[in-house]
Design a protein around this motif. Structure first.
Motif, PDB file in Angstrom:
ATOM      1  N   MET A   1       0.847  -1.176   0.000  1.00  0.00           N
ATOM      2  CA  MET A   1       0.000   0.000   0.000  1.00  0.00           C
ATOM      3  C   MET A   1       0.891   1.237   0.000  1.00  0.00           C
ATOM      4  O   MET A   1       1.772   1.379   0.837  1.00  0.00           O
ATOM      5  CB  MET A   1      -0.901  -0.036   1.235  1.00  0.00           C
ATOM      6  CG  MET A   1      -1.687   1.219   1.439  1.00  0.00           C
ATOM      7  SD  MET A   1      -2.668   1.201   2.961  1.00  0.00           S
ATOM      8  CE  MET A   1      -3.901   0.001   2.542  1.00  0.00           C
ATOM      9  N   SER A   2       0.685   2.107  -0.929  1.00  0.00           N
ATOM     10  CA  SER A   2       1.495   3.320  -1.044  1.00  0.00           C
ATOM     11  C   SER A   2       1.233   4.269   0.113  1.00  0.00           C
ATOM     12  O   SER A   2       0.140   4.306   0.672  1.00  0.00           O
ATOM     13  CB  SER A   2       1.178   4.044  -2.351  1.00  0.00           C
ATOM     14  OG  SER A   2       1.546   3.253  -3.441  1.00  0.00           O
ATOM     15  N   GLY A  24      12.204   9.481   2.919  1.00  0.00           N
ATOM     16  CA  GLY A  24      12.165   9.184   1.496  1.00  0.00           C
ATOM     17  C   GLY A  24      11.372   7.938   1.212  1.00  0.00           C
ATOM     18  O   GLY A  24      11.057   7.156   2.112  1.00  0.00           O
ATOM     19  N   LYS A  25      11.050   7.756  -0.041  1.00  0.00           N
ATOM     20  CA  LYS A  25      10.235   6.619  -0.467  1.00  0.00           C
ATOM     21  C   LYS A  25      11.034   5.323  -0.438  1.00  0.00           C
ATOM     22  O   LYS A  25      12.241   5.322  -0.674  1.00  0.00           O
ATOM     23  CB  LYS A  25       9.716   6.858  -1.880  1.00  0.00           C
ATOM     24  CG  LYS A  25       8.767   8.022  -1.972  1.00  0.00           C
ATOM     25  CD  LYS A  25       8.302   8.220  -3.387  1.00  0.00           C
ATOM     26  CE  LYS A  25       7.349   9.415  -3.429  1.00  0.00           C
ATOM     27  NZ  LYS A  25       6.824   9.655  -4.760  1.00  0.00           N
ATOM     28  N   PHE A  26      10.315   4.239  -0.128  1.00  0.00           N
ATOM     29  CA  PHE A  26      10.885   2.903  -0.229  1.00  0.00           C
ATOM     30  C   PHE A  26       9.768   1.882  -0.302  1.00  0.00           C
ATOM     31  O   PHE A  26       8.767   2.009   0.392  1.00  0.00           O
ATOM     32  CB  PHE A  26      11.826   2.601   0.952  1.00  0.00           C
ATOM     33  CG  PHE A  26      11.137   2.103   2.191  1.00  0.00           C
ATOM     34  CD1 PHE A  26      11.321   0.801   2.617  1.00  0.00           C
ATOM     35  CD2 PHE A  26      10.306   2.925   2.929  1.00  0.00           C
ATOM     36  CE1 PHE A  26      10.688   0.342   3.756  1.00  0.00           C
ATOM     37  CE2 PHE A  26       9.664   2.470   4.062  1.00  0.00           C
ATOM     38  CZ  PHE A  26       9.869   1.165   4.484  1.00  0.00           C
ATOM     39  N   PHE A  27       9.871   0.926  -1.165  1.00  0.00           N
ATOM     40  CA  PHE A  27       8.912  -0.181  -1.298  1.00  0.00           C
ATOM     41  C   PHE A  27       7.450   0.264  -1.230  1.00  0.00           C
ATOM     42  O   PHE A  27       6.623  -0.373  -0.590  1.00  0.00           O
ATOM     43  CB  PHE A  27       9.157  -1.256  -0.236  1.00  0.00           C
ATOM     44  CG  PHE A  27      10.514  -1.864  -0.276  1.00  0.00           C
ATOM     45  CD1 PHE A  27      10.931  -2.582  -1.379  1.00  0.00           C
ATOM     46  CD2 PHE A  27      11.394  -1.722   0.788  1.00  0.00           C
ATOM     47  CE1 PHE A  27      12.194  -3.158  -1.421  1.00  0.00           C
ATOM     48  CE2 PHE A  27      12.655  -2.282   0.751  1.00  0.00           C
ATOM     49  CZ  PHE A  27      13.056  -2.997  -0.359  1.00  0.00           C
ATOM     50  N   MET A  32      11.327   7.061   7.573  1.00  0.00           N
ATOM     51  CA  MET A  32      11.746   8.200   8.384  1.00  0.00           C
ATOM     52  C   MET A  32      13.020   7.788   9.113  1.00  0.00           C
ATOM     53  O   MET A  32      13.051   6.748   9.779  1.00  0.00           O
ATOM     54  CB  MET A  32      10.679   8.573   9.416  1.00  0.00           C
ATOM     55  CG  MET A  32       9.325   8.885   8.850  1.00  0.00           C
ATOM     56  SD  MET A  32       9.309  10.541   8.189  1.00  0.00           S
ATOM     57  CE  MET A  32       7.620  10.682   7.678  1.00  0.00           C
ATOM     58  N   LYS A  33      14.069   8.620   8.969  1.00  0.00           N
ATOM     59  CA  LYS A  33      15.358   8.310   9.587  1.00  0.00           C
ATOM     60  C   LYS A  33      15.818   9.456  10.472  1.00  0.00           C
ATOM     61  O   LYS A  33      15.583  10.620  10.163  1.00  0.00           O
ATOM     62  CB  LYS A  33      16.419   8.059   8.518  1.00  0.00           C
ATOM     63  CG  LYS A  33      16.142   6.840   7.676  1.00  0.00           C
ATOM     64  CD  LYS A  33      17.243   6.635   6.654  1.00  0.00           C
ATOM     65  CE  LYS A  33      16.954   5.390   5.815  1.00  0.00           C
ATOM     66  NZ  LYS A  33      18.056   5.133   4.867  1.00  0.00           N
ATOM     67  N   HIS A  34      16.497   9.090  11.536  1.00  0.00           N
ATOM     68  CA  HIS A  34      17.120  10.055  12.436  1.00  0.00           C
ATOM     69  C   HIS A  34      18.539   9.560  12.673  1.00  0.00           C
ATOM     70  O   HIS A  34      18.734   8.410  13.088  1.00  0.00           O
ATOM     71  CB  HIS A  34      16.348  10.139  13.747  1.00  0.00           C
ATOM     72  CG  HIS A  34      16.851  11.178  14.682  1.00  0.00           C
ATOM     73  ND1 HIS A  34      17.872  10.957  15.566  1.00  0.00           N
ATOM     74  CD2 HIS A  34      16.470  12.467  14.864  1.00  0.00           C
ATOM     75  CE1 HIS A  34      18.091  12.045  16.257  1.00  0.00           C
ATOM     76  NE2 HIS A  34      17.253  12.979  15.857  1.00  0.00           N
ATOM     77  N   VAL A  42       5.843   5.013   7.002  1.00  0.00           N
ATOM     78  CA  VAL A  42       4.434   5.250   6.729  1.00  0.00           C
ATOM     79  C   VAL A  42       4.048   4.360   5.559  1.00  0.00           C
ATOM     80  O   VAL A  42       4.711   4.356   4.523  1.00  0.00           O
ATOM     81  CB  VAL A  42       4.164   6.729   6.374  1.00  0.00           C
ATOM     82  CG1 VAL A  42       2.714   6.931   5.954  1.00  0.00           C
ATOM     83  CG2 VAL A  42       4.520   7.638   7.542  1.00  0.00           C
ATOM     84  N   MET A  43       3.002   3.608   5.755  1.00  0.00           N
ATOM     85  CA  MET A  43       2.412   2.796   4.694  1.00  0.00           C
ATOM     86  C   MET A  43       0.936   3.164   4.663  1.00  0.00           C
ATOM     87  O   MET A  43       0.245   3.032   5.681  1.00  0.00           O
ATOM     88  CB  MET A  43       2.587   1.306   4.968  1.00  0.00           C
ATOM     89  CG  MET A  43       4.048   0.874   5.040  1.00  0.00           C
ATOM     90  SD  MET A  43       4.950   1.147   3.526  1.00  0.00           S
ATOM     91  CE  MET A  43       4.764  -0.407   2.731  1.00  0.00           C
ATOM     92  N   GLY A  44       0.473   3.655   3.528  1.00  0.00           N
ATOM     93  CA  GLY A  44      -0.910   4.126   3.443  1.00  0.00           C
ATOM     94  C   GLY A  44      -1.083   5.298   4.388  1.00  0.00           C
ATOM     95  O   GLY A  44      -0.347   6.276   4.322  1.00  0.00           O
TER      96      GLY A  44
END
Length: 109
Positions: A1-2, A24-27, A32-34, A42-44
């Motif tokens: 799910m985008s 950034g986008k992935f799969f 989210m990175k720190h 985040v998915m959907g």
């Protein structure tokens, strides 16, 4: 799910007090990175936080489920990411507490 672009933007705003958050986008989702460590995704319209053995019980107590996806062989559960309890999205201070725990879990992994 985008990942929903609107939801990602909302999450970015909520997490801004944490400082240098890269995303950034992935799969089909959004990472989210720190400090170079992925602590959330985040998915959907769902925010997932990284958990460890000490933080996972709090998520389970709130009824949160691990991230999962379907394959031709069945459902795969990714137990290192759990859905952030929905009430956190209405309580930015508590969301940041849980996000900091997720950052610690990601850093320790």
């Amino acid at each position: 799910m985008s990942a929903s672009a609107e939801f990602v933007s909302y999450v970015r705003e909520l997490l801004a007090p944490l400082g240098d958050i890269r995303d950034g986008k992935f799969f089909g989702g959004h990472a989210m990175k720190h400090g170079g460590n992925q602590f959330a995704m985040v998915m959907g319209n769902t925010l997932y936080f990284r958990v460890d053995d000490s933080s996972r019980p709090a998520y389970e107590k709130k009824g949160s489920k691990p991230f999962s996806y379907s394959t031709k062989n069945g459902v795969v559960q990714v137990r290192k990411y759990y859905a952030a309890p929905a009430e956190l999205l209405d309580d930015p201070a508590q969301l940041l507490v849980w996000a900091r725990q997720a950052i610690s879990a990601a850093r320790a992994a």
